[in-house]
Design a protein around this motif. Structure first.
Motif, short mmCIF file in Angstrom:
data_model
loop_
_atom_site.label_atom_id
_atom_site.label_comp_id
_atom_site.label_asym_id
_atom_site.label_seq_id
_atom_site.Cartn_x
_atom_site.Cartn_y
_atom_site.Cartn_z
N PRO A 147 -8.17 16.27 -7.38
CA PRO A 147 -8.79 15.63 -6.22
C PRO A 147 -9.16 14.20 -6.55
O PRO A 147 -9.73 13.92 -7.60
CB PRO A 147 -10.02 16.50 -5.95
CG PRO A 147 -10.32 17.16 -7.25
CD PRO A 147 -9.01 17.35 -7.94
N MET A 148 -8.84 13.28 -5.65
CA MET A 148 -9.08 11.86 -5.89
C MET A 148 -10.23 11.32 -5.04
O MET A 148 -10.77 10.25 -5.33
CB MET A 148 -7.82 11.06 -5.57
CG MET A 148 -6.62 11.40 -6.42
SD MET A 148 -6.74 10.73 -8.09
CE MET A 148 -6.57 8.98 -7.78
N GLN B 285 -1.34 13.08 -7.89
CA GLN B 285 -0.54 13.63 -8.98
C GLN B 285 -0.10 12.47 -9.87
O GLN B 285 0.76 11.68 -9.49
CB GLN B 285 0.68 14.38 -8.44
CG GLN B 285 1.60 14.93 -9.52
CD GLN B 285 0.94 16.04 -10.35
OE1 GLN B 285 0.55 17.07 -9.82
NE2 GLN B 285 0.80 15.80 -11.65
N TYR B 286 -0.73 12.35 -11.02
CA TYR B 286 -0.41 11.26 -11.96
C TYR B 286 0.86 11.58 -12.73
O TYR B 286 1.18 12.74 -13.00
CB TYR B 286 -1.55 11.06 -12.96
CG TYR B 286 -2.73 10.27 -12.44
CD1 TYR B 286 -2.83 8.91 -12.69
CD2 TYR B 286 -3.75 10.88 -11.72
CE1 TYR B 286 -3.92 8.17 -12.24
CE2 TYR B 286 -4.84 10.17 -11.26
CZ TYR B 286 -4.91 8.80 -11.52
OH TYR B 286 -6.00 8.07 -11.07
N LEU C 218 -0.06 10.06 -3.98
CA LEU C 218 -1.30 10.32 -3.25
C LEU C 218 -0.98 11.15 -2.01
O LEU C 218 -0.01 10.88 -1.29
CB LEU C 218 -1.95 9.00 -2.84
CG LEU C 218 -2.39 8.09 -4.00
CD1 LEU C 218 -2.89 6.75 -3.46
CD2 LEU C 218 -3.48 8.75 -4.84
N ALA C 219 -1.79 12.14 -1.77
CA ALA C 219 -1.57 13.02 -0.61
C ALA C 219 -2.88 13.25 0.11
O ALA C 219 -3.92 13.52 -0.51
CB ALA C 219 -0.97 14.34 -1.06
N ALA C 220 -2.82 13.11 1.48
CA ALA C 220 -3.96 13.41 2.35
C ALA C 220 -3.48 14.47 3.34
O ALA C 220 -2.89 14.13 4.38
CB ALA C 220 -4.45 12.16 3.06
N GLU D 64 2.04 9.46 -0.11
CA GLU D 64 2.43 8.10 -0.50
C GLU D 64 2.63 8.04 -2.01
O GLU D 64 1.79 8.51 -2.77
CB GLU D 64 1.36 7.10 -0.08
CG GLU D 64 1.72 5.67 -0.42
CD GLU D 64 0.69 4.67 0.09
OE1 GLU D 64 0.68 3.53 -0.40
OE2 GLU D 64 -0.11 5.05 0.96
N ASN D 65 3.78 7.48 -2.40
CA ASN D 65 4.06 7.31 -3.82
C ASN D 65 3.60 5.92 -4.24
O ASN D 65 4.22 4.93 -3.89
CB ASN D 65 5.56 7.48 -4.09
CG ASN D 65 5.86 7.48 -5.59
OD1 ASN D 65 4.96 7.44 -6.42
ND2 ASN D 65 7.15 7.53 -5.91
N ALA D 66 2.49 5.87 -4.97
CA ALA D 66 1.93 4.59 -5.42
C ALA D 66 2.60 4.22 -6.74
O ALA D 66 2.10 4.52 -7.83
CB ALA D 66 0.41 4.70 -5.58
#
Length: 346
Positions: free
Chosen positions: A206-207, A218-219, A262-264, A271-273
């Motif tokens: 969780p971020m 997900q790193y 990142l996922a909401a 989104e792939n950061a």
């Protein structure tokens, strides 16, 4: 009559001289006690050629083919007898001699010489084999540092809250591989250089929150490749065959680029950061302690545990101006590495 008197006088003189000579020889014999003995090995076999010496100048003899010896001290009293022979441990006995040979007569000495044991192999000194190479495998257990710190800002026009995640939350314990070498300055000091590789798999975490949705990340795996230079000091004290040591290191580590997905879920956003953290060159510091255990000629088993610090990750360029750029402010990483390996000298 005169002739008879002369003959009698000469006879009496000869008899007197004979008695005097006999007395003198008896006295000399009484003042020359003798030491007799035999030298043998532990099996009882005689040892010829052993050197037998007294604590008197010039009083030395050698055992015969039957291992026996005879030596005459010439004076009474306590005498120290030393026996030596190549390949055997020397022996020493004390004998007390009386004034006369008859009074000091004793049984023949029996002296056993023990072979000198074959010298046990000693560890090679630094002057013999100054160079060494080693390889080790182990793990890094993170104990401090945040892969991202907490922050509040905006992302894609929406309010975002990032919660803190430690390295242990995301990565936990990681794989550690080391290949190194050293040069011995002396028997107790060594200059060293090591190449290190670390890899840690990431978990979904969780971020925080974005808008009305929870935010998850997900790193990518955390991977580093580094070079450490160090100084190692071996203890002059040994625990049996075990050699303890302590060392300090300083170096540089290259941390691979770390992307984050990142996922909401509530907002149906993924989104792939990419380049979340760019490839980073970080400094490293380490303090280690360990032991070497000989397992073969010039080969040692090595066990090591330490404390290692790697400086922080790069700034997240995409978040500059969003209020979220500070999430890497505490991204230095403290770990306890444990390594087991082998070291060879040449």
């Amino acid at each position: 009559m005169r002739i008879a008197h002369l003959f009698l006088s000469r006879f009496l003189l000869a008899l007197s001289l004979s008695a005097l000579a006999s007395t003198a020889l008896g006295a000399v014999s009484q003042r020359l006690p003798t030491i007799r003995g035999i030298v043998v090995d532990p099996t009882g076999a005689p040892l010829p050629g052993a050197v037998v010496s007294l604590d008197l100048a010039g009083m030395t003899t050698v055992t015969g083919a039957d291992g026996r010896f005879v030596i005459t001290p010439g004076t009474a009293g306590k005498r120290r007898v030393t026996i030596s022979l190549g390949g055997y441990q020397p022996s020493e006995v004390t004998v007390v001699l009386a004034e006369t040979a008859s009074a000091s007569a004793s049984e023949e000495l029996r002296i056993t010489l023990v072979p000198i044991p074959t010298a046990q192999a000693q560890p090679a000194s630094a002057s013999d084999y100054r160079w060494s190479v080693d390889v080790g495998i182990g793990f890094d257990n993170g104990i401090a540092g945040n892969i991202n710190s907490g922050a509040i800002g905006t992302l894609d026009g929406q309010a975002v809250v990032f919660t803190k995640n430690t390295y242990e939350d995301i990565y936990g314990t990681g794989f550690h591989l080391r290949f190194g070498g050293g040069y011995m300055l002396n028997d107790d000091s060594e200059l060293r250089a090591s190449l290190t590789y670390q890899s840690l798999g990431a978990d979904l975490a969780p971020m925080g929150e974005i808008g009305l949705s929870n935010l998850y990340g997900q790193y990518d795996d955390y991977k580093t490749f580094g070079l450490d230079l160090g100084y190692r000091r071996y203890s002059p004290q040994r625990w049996g065959r075990v050699k303890p040591y302590a060392e300090g290191t300083v170096g540089i580590a290259f941390i691979n680029e770390i992307d984050v997905v990142l996922a909401a879920p509530q907002a149906n956003v993924v989104e792939n950061a990419t380049d979340f953290y760019d490839r980073t060159a970080a400094f490293t510091l380490g303090a280690n302690g360990g032991i070497l255990v000989p397992i073969a000629d010039r080969v040692d088993l090595e066990l090591q545990v330490g404390l290692r610090y790697v400086t922080g990750l790069s700034q997240v360029d995409a978040l500059v101006g969003s209020g979220l750029a500070a999430i890497n402010d505490d991204s230095g990483r403290w770990t306890i590495p444990f390594v087991i390996g082998a070291r060879a000298r040449f």
